[in-house]
Enzyme design. Structure first.
Site, mmCIF file in Angstrom:
data_model
loop_
_atom_site.group_PDB
_atom_site.id
_atom_site.type_symbol
_atom_site.label_atom_id
_atom_site.label_comp_id
_atom_site.label_asym_id
_atom_site.label_seq_id
_atom_site.Cartn_x
_atom_site.Cartn_y
_atom_site.Cartn_z
ATOM 1 C CE1 TYR A 115 14.993 88.403 -22.319
ATOM 2 C CE2 TYR A 115 14.679 89.034 -24.604
ATOM 3 C CZ TYR A 115 15.509 88.688 -23.573
ATOM 4 O OH TYR A 115 16.872 88.628 -23.764
ATOM 5 C CG ASP A 161 18.310 91.162 -29.987
ATOM 6 O OD1 ASP A 161 19.288 91.880 -29.749
ATOM 7 O OD2 ASP A 161 17.615 90.636 -29.080
ATOM 8 C CG HIS A 178 20.677 90.051 -26.784
ATOM 9 N ND1 HIS A 178 19.319 90.300 -26.842
ATOM 10 C CD2 HIS A 178 20.850 89.387 -25.627
ATOM 11 C CE1 HIS A 178 18.716 89.801 -25.786
ATOM 12 N NE2 HIS A 178 19.621 89.253 -25.021
#
Ligand SMILES: Cc1cc2c(cc1C)[n+](S(=O)(=O)[O-])c1c(=O)[nH]c(=O)nc-1n2C[C@H](O)[C@H](O)[C@H](O)COP(=O)(O)O
Length: 500
Positions: free
Chosen positions: A246, A274, A364
């Site tokens: 991330y 995403d 996700h």
């Protein structure tokens, strides 16, 4: 001096108890025998300000250790907020977020089906739902908004049928394959998912060992419950792991993490693309923000969950991430760079222009933009385009989301996926049965794959081609329901609890 005690000896209990959201709004909390001033952090806390204020002036070690990896404090708090070691004894305050009847939950745990009674991936979900804490369940199971995509991810597989070949010698079936240059015993991997420790105290550590025992690749989330180094150390010798990144606003931290991964033998970096903002997972928000006696939130105090998300370093996201960043990451390492969360053909073509090694077509697990299409549907559009442009050997394509059966895996591979990721199944198997559960889940999927390949008339992964599928109804989403038929249908039964 604290009440006559030398500061270096620590902060006395009485001093901590005085700073319990008192009039000047100072909120001191004890975590693992250290005293922290969280007054300013209240507004950035992903769990909202309220929960911290409930532990103001108290020892919050139990609830802290349940939700956070130990190294998260250094990541989130400036050193000045550390006031010193606790001087004296302070009883640990109980976890007030638990909404469960612990007696009933323990009874369920005692009576859960033996692992040998688990016959498929969904059995793990059925058991986990009854034995793990509710706040773990809603976090794992939840999707965003109306959970349309959460369910569509799986239902889309139900709109694809096989055209099996017969009279093929399928005596020897080989399901092993290679993903990003790494040999693996099956065409699937454990996808990175945050906070595995919510469901099982060994969290990502037992998932690592389970994957290692079955030679299946584990992707480690940036938001894992344990420090990355601990999860790498938990892996068996020679076991390959991937890291899911991330990207934070602090780009240097991302480059440092990539460097660390390279040094520690991680096989690839999956940049999650995403999540410019966290999706609104309302089952989780409802539990996470609710405390038993919700006081009225003062207007200026309460931040919307999405606004909170922006401030939330645990969820590591930066809405300003662009293709330029991907180029920089590519430049910074020799590890394969993969984009996780791509959802349209055009972006795969751009990814190839940027020299990206692979993409994961993913939404996700239905936790981000609701009404995103199932990755398997995007895959069915993508591969013919790559073939026509002779680009299909320029990039590896993976997909995840809603994969629960060997047949789901085979459908994805027939459509051209290099491999598939599973998120929730590993969380459920680990939460309900620990490392053994992870091993069993992998073994079950492998058993299904071997059986299904034989019945399909395929010996090895490269035999899996689009002509084995009928995808005519894949794009017709509102499958009609024949209620008479449905009512007569005798559904599969889940494993029985010993008291049933
Ligand atoms: C179920 C779950 C998924 C998460 C996940 C946490 C949970 C509980 N988390 S999240 O907290 O940020 O949403 C991550 C994560 O850390 N990073 C990531 O790239 N994907 C995350 N994912 C998505 C995951 O990697 C797969 O894309 C997704 O789970 C695949 O769908 P299935 O669960 O249906 O297999």
């Amino acid at each position: 001096l604290w009440l006559g005690i030398e500061a270096k000896e620590g902060v006395p209990v009485e001093e901590v108890e005085k700073h319990a959201n008192n009039k000047n709004g100072e909120v001191w909390v004890v975590i693992n025998d250290k005293v922290y001033d969280l007054s300013e952090f209240l507004k950035a806390h992903p769990g909202g300000p309220q929960i911290i204020k409930k532990y103001a002036g108290k020892n919050a070690s139990e609830i802290f250790n349940k939700y956070h990896p130990p190294d998260v404090i250094e990541k989130m708090l400036p050193p000045s907020k550390y006031l010193g070691p606790l001087h004296g004894e302070m009883e640990v305050a109980p976890d007030i977020t638990s909404v469960d009847d612990e007696e009933l939950r323990n009874y369920k745990i005692q009576n859960k089906p033996a692992l040998s009674r688990i016959y498929n991936i969904s059995d793990f979900e059925y058991v986990a739902k009854q034995v793990i804490p509710t706040n773990a369940w809603v976090y794992y199971n939840g999707g965003s908004d109306d959970e349309i995509t959460l369910r569509e991810n799986h239902y889309a597989y139900g709109r694809i049928y096989f055209k099996p070949k017969v009279l093929v010698d399928v005596n020897d079936v080989d399901i092993s394959t290679e993903m990003l240059g790494v040999k693996t015993s099956g065409p699937f991997y454990c996808s990175g998912a945050a906070q595995a420790k919510l469901g099982h105290e060994e969290g990502e550590l037992s998932i690592a060992r389970g994957c290692g025992r079955e030679n299946i690749i584990q992707m480690i989330s940036s938001a894992a419950s344990y420090p990355l180094g601990d999860i790498i150390d938990a892996a068996l010798k020679g076991q390959k792991q991937w890291f899911q990144l991330y990207v934070t606003e602090n780009r240097q931290a991302s480059f440092d993490t990539i460097k660390y991964c390279e040094e520690k033998g991680i096989g690839a970096i999956f940049v999650t693309v995403d999540t410019p903002q966290l999706g609104r997972r309302e089952k989780d928000l409802r539990i996470r923000f609710a405390t038993d006696d919700d006081e009225e939130e003062e207007e200026e105090e309460f931040m919307s969950s999405s606004e909170l998300g922006e401030k939330d370093p645990i969820y590591y996201k930066d809405a300003s991430l662009t293709w330029k960043d991907i180029d920089d990451f590519k430049q910074s390492t020799k590890l394969p760079i993969v984009l996780k969360g791509v959802q349209r053909v055009e972006d795969v073509l751009i990814a190839i222009e940027h020299g990206v090694d692979a993409v994961v077509l993913s939404n996700h697990g239905g936790r981000q933009l609701d009404y995103s299409r199932a990755p398997v549907e995007v895959l069915s559009e993508l591969m013919p385009v790559l073939k026509e442009k002779q680009l299909d050997n320029k990039i590896e394509v993976y997909i995840d989301g809603g994969i629960r059966r060997g047949t789901d895996v085979l459908k994805a591979l027939c459509l051209g996926a290099k491999g598939v990721g599973l998120g929730r199944p590993f969380l459920y198997a680990n939460s309900a049965y620990g490392e053994k559960g992870v091993v069993r889940a992998i073994q079950l999927l492998k058993e299904e794959l071997i059986c299904d390949m034989k019945l399909l008339g395929a010996n090895k992964i490269s035999d899996l081609t689009p002509d084995l599928l009928d995808t005519k109804s894949l794009h017709i989403k509102q499958a009609h329901r024949d209620l008479l038929y449905d009512n007569a249908y005798d559904p599969l039964t889940p494993p029985r609890f010993k008291d049933e």
